[in-house]
Design an enzyme around this catalytic site. Sequence first.
Site, short mmCIF file in Angstrom:
data_model
loop_
_atom_site.label_atom_id
_atom_site.label_comp_id
_atom_site.label_asym_id
_atom_site.label_seq_id
_atom_site.Cartn_x
_atom_site.Cartn_y
_atom_site.Cartn_z
CG ASP A 94 43.93 40.70 38.62
OD1 ASP A 94 44.76 41.08 37.78
OD2 ASP A 94 43.94 39.57 39.13
CB SER A 95 45.95 45.61 40.36
OG SER A 95 46.18 44.58 41.28
#
Lengths: 138, 77
Positions: A94-95
């Site tokens: 994920d980010s």
Amino acid sequence: MFRTALLRSARRATSQAARSSGAIARPVVPSSFITKSRFAPSAFQAARCYSAAAGLSKPEVEGRIVDLLKNFDKVSDPSKLSPTSHFSNDLGLDSLDTVEVVMAIEEEFSIEIPDKEADAIHSVDKAVEYILAQPDAH
Amino acid sequence: MRLSGLQRDVLSLYRKCLRESRKKDAIARPHFESFARQEFEKSIGLDKKDFSTIEFLLRKGHRQLEMYSSPGIKDIR
């Protein structure tokens, strides 16, 4: 007494004049040329010894980044690791994980990546490209 | 993936947190890093259009970061 002193000072004056005129008459340019040519090459050699650049090669950078990702426990599928894999699409990061990876790359190559550039790094090949463009990465 | 300004602010805050963690002792550093991660994950389910909440949390996060980055704080758990 006075006469000898006068003679002596006169003699000194003439000898000084001769000496200084000798200095003026001496050709200045060739002498400076000689000293330069004698010392310049050794100075150049010393500079060359220290400035030999050990640049990073592309395979080396790729290998180090892939190794780093191998040790990153959040990578969902290590078999998908390749020099072209995308952090979120292929590796399931994920980010926030991406931020962690980019920070780890910073530490690995001892550089600091500004926020703007760091936000643009989403895949291994982007990271490799960025590292290769940095002269002080090592 | 294109990021909105607010999303970029969030990632920038997380980056700052990790940078500050580096200044701590080698033993305490993973604790600070996982704490930062937990704090962000608490609100990971937030709708990305919930601007006022995100802005509030960003301000809160900056305040927390300022507090924990003081050299007097050696470890966290």
